[in-house]
Design a protein around this motif. Structure first.
Motif, short mmCIF file in Angstrom:
data_model
loop_
_atom_site.label_atom_id
_atom_site.label_comp_id
_atom_site.label_asym_id
_atom_site.label_seq_id
_atom_site.Cartn_x
_atom_site.Cartn_y
_atom_site.Cartn_z
N VAL A 235 17.20 -5.74 42.16
CA VAL A 235 18.30 -5.58 43.37
C VAL A 235 17.10 -5.76 44.69
N ALA A 236 16.05 -5.26 44.52
CA ALA A 236 15.04 -5.43 45.85
C ALA A 236 14.75 -6.57 46.11
N GLY A 237 15.05 -7.76 45.15
CA GLY A 237 14.48 -9.07 45.38
C GLY A 237 13.15 -9.74 44.95
N ALA A 238 12.70 -8.81 44.06
CA ALA A 238 11.36 -9.18 43.40
C ALA A 238 11.69 -10.61 42.54
N LEU B 220 23.64 3.77 45.43
CA LEU B 220 23.64 2.98 44.08
C LEU B 220 25.15 2.93 43.47
N ILE B 221 26.15 4.04 43.64
CA ILE B 221 27.34 3.74 43.14
C ILE B 221 28.10 2.55 43.96
N ASP B 222 27.56 2.28 45.17
CA ASP B 222 28.17 1.30 45.97
C ASP B 222 27.64 -0.13 45.16
N LEU B 223 26.29 -0.24 45.04
CA LEU B 223 25.92 -1.34 44.32
C LEU B 223 26.41 -1.52 42.78
N TYR B 224 26.64 -0.43 42.24
CA TYR B 224 27.55 -0.55 41.05
C TYR B 224 28.91 -1.24 41.23
N ARG B 225 29.46 -0.69 42.13
CA ARG B 225 30.95 -1.32 42.56
C ARG B 225 30.71 -2.66 42.89
N GLN B 226 29.93 -3.04 43.54
CA GLN B 226 29.53 -4.59 44.08
C GLN B 226 29.25 -5.46 42.91
N GLY B 227 29.00 -4.83 41.52
CA GLY B 227 28.74 -5.42 40.52
C GLY B 227 27.03 -5.97 40.59
N ALA C 65 32.14 9.02 35.26
CA ALA C 65 31.24 9.92 34.89
C ALA C 65 30.09 9.68 33.90
N THR C 66 30.28 9.04 32.67
CA THR C 66 29.24 8.69 31.57
C THR C 66 28.16 8.01 32.38
N ALA C 67 28.42 7.03 33.32
CA ALA C 67 27.44 6.44 33.88
C ALA C 67 26.81 6.88 35.29
N ALA C 68 27.64 7.51 35.67
CA ALA C 68 27.44 8.03 37.31
C ALA C 68 26.42 9.46 36.99
N GLY C 69 26.42 10.06 35.97
CA GLY C 69 25.66 11.10 35.73
C GLY C 69 24.29 10.89 35.50
N LEU C 70 24.14 9.50 35.19
CA LEU C 70 22.71 9.29 34.62
C LEU C 70 21.70 9.04 36.13
N LEU C 71 22.64 9.01 37.22
CA LEU C 71 21.78 8.86 38.68
C LEU C 71 21.04 10.45 38.73
N GLY C 72 21.58 11.30 37.80
CA GLY C 72 20.99 12.93 38.18
C GLY C 72 19.45 13.03 37.97
N CYS C 73 19.07 11.93 36.90
CA CYS C 73 17.69 12.20 36.58
C CYS C 73 16.99 10.62 36.30
N ARG D 96 34.23 7.48 43.02
CA ARG D 96 34.81 7.65 41.68
C ARG D 96 34.79 6.54 40.88
N ALA D 97 34.01 5.46 41.63
CA ALA D 97 34.02 3.92 41.17
C ALA D 97 33.27 4.00 39.77
N ALA D 98 32.43 4.64 39.84
CA ALA D 98 31.66 4.62 38.41
C ALA D 98 32.08 5.78 37.48
#
Length: 361
Positions: free
Chosen positions: A201-204, A318-325, A154-162, A150-152
Motif C-alpha cells: 500500500v505504501a508503494g514499496a 484502514l477500513i477506508d483502504l478496505y472499502r477502496q479495494g 466484523a469478522t475482518a474488521a476485528g482483526l485490526l484490533g491486534c 461498517r463497510a468491512a
C-alpha cells in the motif's frame, strides 16, 4: 442490570479452555459494554492459556474484536449505543509524557475498564489484553472502542484490533516504508502478511517474503510479495542482497522474534536501513551482535508495539483502504468458527494451517 452471557476462559495453565457463564456489569464512569460480533483467535490468546503472559488465572480470552456498543457509562462522549466499533488494547490517556510530546502511540498510561467481569460465583476474571472478547458482550474502557464505518464485516474488521494492525503498522508507522523502497519480511503469518500488505500500500517496489513454509510463502504473494525465499533452502541474507542490487533491503521486518531471524534481518538490510522487530520474543531469548557492525551500518534498529498505531487515526483509515479495494482484510480470515471451536483453532494455528480463525458470536 448486569448480564450473564457465555464466554471462553482459561482456568489454569495449559488446561483446555471452557465455555462458561460470565457476569458482565453495567458500564460505570468511562466504560462501555460492547456486544461482540466477531473475534479473531490470536497467538496471544494461546500464550495466556499457557501461562506465558502472567499467572493471573482465570483469564477471559479474546481481544481481536469488533461489535456494537450496547451501553455507555457516565462521562462517555466519544462513542454511543449503536456505534460499530473495533476494540483496541491501548486506550491512550492523553496526559502522560508520551502523549504530551505528541506521541500518544507510546502512551505509558493506557487503561482498561475499572470493574471486573466475573464467574457466577463471583470469581474475578482477567480479560486478555484488557478486553476479553470471546464472549457475547464485554466490558471495556470507552477509550478502547474505536468507531469505524461498517463497510468491512466484523469478522475482518476485528482483526485490526491486534495482529493485522501490528503488522501493517510495523512496516508503515515504525519502518516508515515509502514509495520505491525495498522491504523484506521474516515470518509470513498474519502479522508478517499484514506488513507485506502495508508495504505494498505504501508503494514499496520490491517486497521479499521469507519463511520456512511454502504454503505461507504462496499466501504472502497474494498480499503483495514480489519475491519469496524459503530460508531452509538457501543463505537468506545473500538471497535478499541479490534481489536488491547487492545492497540489502531498505526496511526489514522481523515478525518472528527469534535471535536467528533478527540476526538475519540485521545483516539483510542496506547501509542506513531499518530493522523493525514486531515478533514478540520470549523473556529468555538473547542476541549478540558486533558493536562495530551496529555502528558501521548506521540506520535504525526499532521495536514496534502494536504497529505504533493510534487506533482513532489508523483503524478508520484502514477500513477506508478496505472499502477502496486497496487492503484485503477478508484475505486474513481463514475460517469462521463458533465459540466452542477455539481449542481446534489453537491446534490449526500451531500447525500453520490458518492465518486467522475468527469466532462469530
Amino acid at each position: 442490570m448486569p448480564s450473564t452471557v457465555k464466554g471462553v476462559i482459561a482456568r489454569a495453565k495449559g488446561a483446555p479452555v471452557e465455555v462458561v457463564d460470565v457476569v458482565v456489569p453495567d458500564p460505570g464512569p468511562g466504560e462501555a459494554v460492547v456486544r461482540v460480533a466477531a473475534c479473531g483467535v490470536c497467538h496471544t490468546d494461546l500464550h495466556y492459556r499457557e501461562g506465558g503472559i502472567s499467572d493471573d488465572f482465570p483469564f477471559l480470552l479474546g481481544h481481536e474484536a469488533a461489535g456494537t456498543v450496547e451501553a455507555v457509562g457516565e462521562g462517555v462522549t466519544d462513542v454511543a449505543p449503536g456505534d460499530f466499533v473495533i476494540l483496541n488494547w491501548r486506550a491512550v490517556c492523553g496526559q502522560c509524557r508520551a502523549c504530551a510530546k505528541g506521541k500518544p502511540w507510546y502512551c505509558f498510561s493506557t487503561h482498561n475498564a475499572t470493574q471486573k467481569m466475573t464467574l457466577t460465583d463471583g470469581t474475578e476474571l482477567e480479560p486478555a489484553l484488557g478486553i476479553g472478547a470471546f464472549i457475547e458482550k464485554t466490558l471495556v474502557a470507552a477509550g478502547q472502542c474505536t468507531k469505524v464505518d461498517r463497510a468491512a464485516p466484523a469478522t475482518a474488521a476485528g482483526l485490526l484490533g491486534c495482529g493485522v494492525m501490528a503488522g501493517f503498522g510495523a512496516a508503515v508507522n515504525t519502518g516508515g516504508v515509502t514509495r520505491g523502497d525495498s522491504v523484506a519480511v521474516f515470518g509470513c503469518g498474519g502479522v508478517g502478511d499484514a506488513a507485506i500488505a502495508g508495504a505494498s500500500v505504501a508503494g514499496a517496489t520490491t517486497i521479499i517474503a521469507v519463511d520456512i513454509d511454502d504454503r505461507k510463502l504462496a499466501t504472502a504473494t497474494e498480499f503483495g510479495a514480489t519475491h519469496t525465499i524459503n530460508s531452509k533452502e538457501c543463505d537468506v541474507v545473500e538471497e535478499i542482497r541479490s534481489l536488491t542490487g547487492g545492497f540489502g533491503a531498505d526496511v526489514v521486518v522481523d515478525a518472528v522474534g527469534r535471535p536467528e531471524t533478527y540476526e538475519q534481518a540485521f545483516y539483510a538490510r542496506d547501509l542506513a536501513g531499518t530493522v523493525v522487530l514486531v515478533g514478540v520474543p520470549t523473556p529468555d531469548l538473547k542476541i549478540e551482535l558486533p558493536l562495530i557492525e551496529i555502528f558501521g551500518r548506521g540506520g535504525a534498529l526499532k521495536s514496534s508495539w502494536y504497529g505504533d498505531c493510534l487506533p482513532a487515526r489508523d483503524f478508520p483509515m484502514l477500513i477506508d483502504l478496505y472499502r477502496q479495494g486497496r487492503f484485503d482484510l477478508d484475505g486474513f480470515v481463514s475460517e469462521k468458527i463458533g465459540i466452542n471451536d477455539i481449542e481446534s483453532a489453537f491446534d490449526k494455528m500451531g500447525k500453520g494451517d490458518v492465518l486467522r480463525s475468527v469466532v462469530e458470536l
